[in-house]
Design an enzyme around this catalytic site. Structure first.
Site, PDB file in Angstrom:
ATOM      1  N   SER A   1      11.079 -27.288 -25.032  1.00  0.00           N
ATOM      2  CA  SER A   1      11.660 -28.160 -23.999  1.00  0.00           C
ATOM      3  C   SER A   1      11.635 -27.472 -22.637  1.00  0.00           C
ATOM      4  O   SER A   1      11.438 -28.115 -21.607  1.00  0.00           O
ATOM      5  CB  SER A   1      13.087 -28.566 -24.369  1.00  0.00           C
ATOM      6  OG  SER A   1      13.846 -27.457 -24.779  1.00  0.00           O
TER       7      SER A   1
ATOM      8  N   ASN B   1       7.828 -27.718 -21.475  1.00  0.00           N
ATOM      9  CA  ASN B   1       7.181 -29.020 -21.331  1.00  0.00           C
ATOM     10  C   ASN B   1       8.047 -30.193 -20.873  1.00  0.00           C
ATOM     11  O   ASN B   1       7.501 -31.199 -20.414  1.00  0.00           O
ATOM     12  CB  ASN B   1       6.533 -29.423 -22.664  1.00  0.00           C
ATOM     13  CG  ASN B   1       5.458 -28.463 -23.092  1.00  0.00           C
ATOM     14  OD1 ASN B   1       4.592 -28.113 -22.305  1.00  0.00           O
ATOM     15  ND2 ASN B   1       5.504 -28.014 -24.332  1.00  0.00           N
ATOM     16  N   TYR B   2       9.359 -30.114 -21.035  1.00  0.00           N
ATOM     17  CA  TYR B   2      10.165 -31.321 -20.807  1.00  0.00           C
ATOM     18  C   TYR B   2      11.259 -31.209 -19.743  1.00  0.00           C
ATOM     19  O   TYR B   2      11.579 -32.190 -19.090  1.00  0.00           O
ATOM     20  CB  TYR B   2      10.797 -31.783 -22.132  1.00  0.00           C
ATOM     21  CG  TYR B   2       9.784 -32.318 -23.101  1.00  0.00           C
ATOM     22  CD1 TYR B   2       9.304 -33.617 -22.987  1.00  0.00           C
ATOM     23  CD2 TYR B   2       9.272 -31.519 -24.122  1.00  0.00           C
ATOM     24  CE1 TYR B   2       8.348 -34.111 -23.859  1.00  0.00           C
ATOM     25  CE2 TYR B   2       8.314 -31.999 -25.001  1.00  0.00           C
ATOM     26  CZ  TYR B   2       7.861 -33.299 -24.866  1.00  0.00           C
ATOM     27  OH  TYR B   2       6.911 -33.782 -25.722  1.00  0.00           O
ATOM     28  N   MET B   3      11.867 -30.046 -19.573  1.00  0.00           N
ATOM     29  CA  MET B   3      12.956 -29.896 -18.609  1.00  0.00           C
ATOM     30  C   MET B   3      12.389 -29.498 -17.241  1.00  0.00           C
ATOM     31  O   MET B   3      11.659 -28.506 -17.151  1.00  0.00           O
ATOM     32  CB  MET B   3      13.955 -28.833 -19.083  1.00  0.00           C
ATOM     33  CG  MET B   3      14.567 -29.164 -20.422  1.00  0.00           C
ATOM     34  SD  MET B   3      15.851 -28.032 -21.030  1.00  0.00           S
ATOM     35  CE  MET B   3      15.310 -26.436 -20.516  1.00  0.00           C
TER      36      MET B   3
END
Length: 489
Positions: free
Chosen positions: A438, A441-443
């Site tokens: 995360s 790639n996501y936060m």
């Protein structure tokens, strides 16, 4: 050449990957660039292209799945940095659109049209449960992993604890990306999913209706597919997809969790290390939301045991230090334990390491190489033993200390124990959760950078060197920066 592993329980695992020869490789270069010479004698590159729309530098087809593989620019390149920034800005744009999207799917959840109702239910699941879209897969070619659109009746268990009555719980159990097990019991009747007209109960009723009169192997969302769902999402915002929802929810969750901890009583009294623990707790909430799991390796278990043993040793040493203080107060100088001479042991290890290195350098025959390796292992083992002895008597002095020295060392040992216990708790809490996925790639990294600046926490405490290089573009943000729709303007 090598054995193919694949992701998860791949049906082609173990098949032989063939060597890639230059004739299979296509290069993507600028028209003004010189074509690099092929270093394999007697061979030449298969093709040279000038495609400015592609990000890849080289491509070839592998023999297992006959799929194209690409060599891309490094993660820390400015080109990749622009791509990452664009991705997070797109997710931030969703901050201004999310209210309208939710209003639309809440209305469609009660639609009489089957396709409309399934689209609305799927969007709710993607938004609130952070599931991937999922697509059809040939299980002879790929592992049987699923997402929202490919969920089957067998993946949902209604009222798993047989409570009866108006129970609205569903246990979702299936293999997600990389064959990671997703197993969570969702209470669709809870306040969390129904407050502010959240429609959790309606979604439960819809899912129950979609599953009725179907076999276990039948798909729940049989009237829609990933293409239809993505086209439906694009009506609300250009480029909107399920991944954008995941990025948005991950970034939003991180920001909200961090703000909650900052608003708590006593926050300003926490040390930087304690603040990092709170950051990791927030990161863990995001990882759980996105189902970023990992299996616990033997190395991790050994590491936890070693850390537990270290804490026990530190506590025993602290007890000895308190005993030394009592002896000093009572004037019993002869009862004070002293440190054994470490100089001889260190010299012995240095000689063993040097001897092993010389043997390795001189070794020519197999027999000499084996002896050199054995000598190297012996030196390493002795080095570990000496390090262990040094650690076990690190709390002692070579001659009787003063009271002030002992009091200061007791304080140091309290700090060491506290830090080690915090480290153990962090490692134990996160042993089955992958915080890195995360984070990479996501936060949105700007949330983390702003939080570090706001709370005077060194960025290297939460971002590794690799991540600091990758997110170099995010380092200049203001301490009060926030993830919202304005940043996408």
């Amino acid at each position: 050449p090598g054995a193919f592993r694949g992701r998860g329980e791949h049906p082609k695992m173990g098949k032989l990957k063939q060597r890639v020869i230059p004739e299979q490789v296509s290069l993507n270069l600028s028209e003004c660039s010189a074509v690099p010479r092929c270093s394999v004698v007697g061979h030449a590159w298969g093709d040279v292209r000038h495609d400015p729309t592609g990000q890849w530098l080289a491509t070839w087809k592998e023999n297992i799945n006959n799929q194209s593989k690409y060599m891309q620019l490094a993660a820390q390149s400015s080109f990749k940095g622009k791509s990452d920034r664009s991705k997070y800005n797109k997710a931030a744009k969703l901050c201004d659109k999310i209210v309208g999207i939710r209003k639309s799917y809440k209305k469609d959840l009660k639609s009489k049209d089957k396709e409309t109702k399934q689209l609305a239910t799927a969007v709710w699941v993607i938004d609130r449960l952070a599931l991937r879209v999922g697509g059809e897969k040939d299980t002879d070619e790929e592992a049987d992993t699923v997402g929202c659109c490919s969920l089957r009746v067998e993946h949902l268990h209604f009222d798993p604890n047989n409570e009866g009555g108006d129970n609205k719980e569903i246990e979702l159990e299936f293999l997600g990306k990389d064959s990671m097990l997703y197993k969570q019991t969702i209470d669709f009747g809870s306040t969390m999913y129904n407050e502010n007209n959240g429609m959790g109960t309606q979604v439960y009723d819809n899912l129950k209706k979609f599953c009725s009169r179907k076999k276990d192997s039948d798909e729940i969302f049989d009237a829609i597919n990933p293409t239809m769902l993505n086209n439906h999402l694009k009506q609300f915002m250009e480029g909107l997809s399920a991944k954008v929802f995941r990025t948005y929810n991950a970034s939003r969750t991180l920001q909200e969790e961090l703000r909650k901890t900052e608003a708590s009583a006593g926050w300003n009294r926490l040390t930087a290390a304690e603040k990092v623990v709170e950051y990791n707790n927030a990161n863990r909430e995001v990882a759980i939301l996105c189902n970023h799991q990992r299996s616990v390796s033997k190395a991790q278990e050994t590491q936890l045991e070693t850390l537990g043993g270290k804490i026990e040793t530190l506590k025993k040493q602290k007890k000895v230090l308190k005993g030394i203080l009592k002896c000093l107060n009572a004037g019993k100088m002869d009862k004070i334990p002293l440190k054994k001479n470490e100089k001889k042991m260190v010299e012995e290890v240095t000689k063993l390491v040097e001897k092993a290195k010389k043997m390795k350098d001189k070794a020519k025959t197999n027999e000499e190489k084996i002896k050199a390796t054995e000598a190297d292992e012996k030196a390493k083992q002795r080095k570990r033993e000496v390090a262990d002895i040094k650690f076990k008597q690190a709390h002692l002095w070579e001659k009787a200390p003063s009271k002030d020295q002992v009091i200061k060392r007791i304080q140091n040992w309290n700090n060491k124990i506290s830090k080690a216990e915090m480290d153990l708790k962090h490692k134990d809490d996160n042993k089955e959760v992958s915080l890195g996925t995360s984070k990479i790639n996501y936060m949105d990294p700007r949330i983390t950078v702003a939080w570090c600046k706001r709370n005077e926490v060194p960025i290297e405490k939460v971002f590794s060197k690799t991540l600091r290089d990758k997110f170099n573009w995010a380092m200049a943000v203001d301490p009060e920066w926030e993830f919202n729709g304005k940043i996408a303007e």
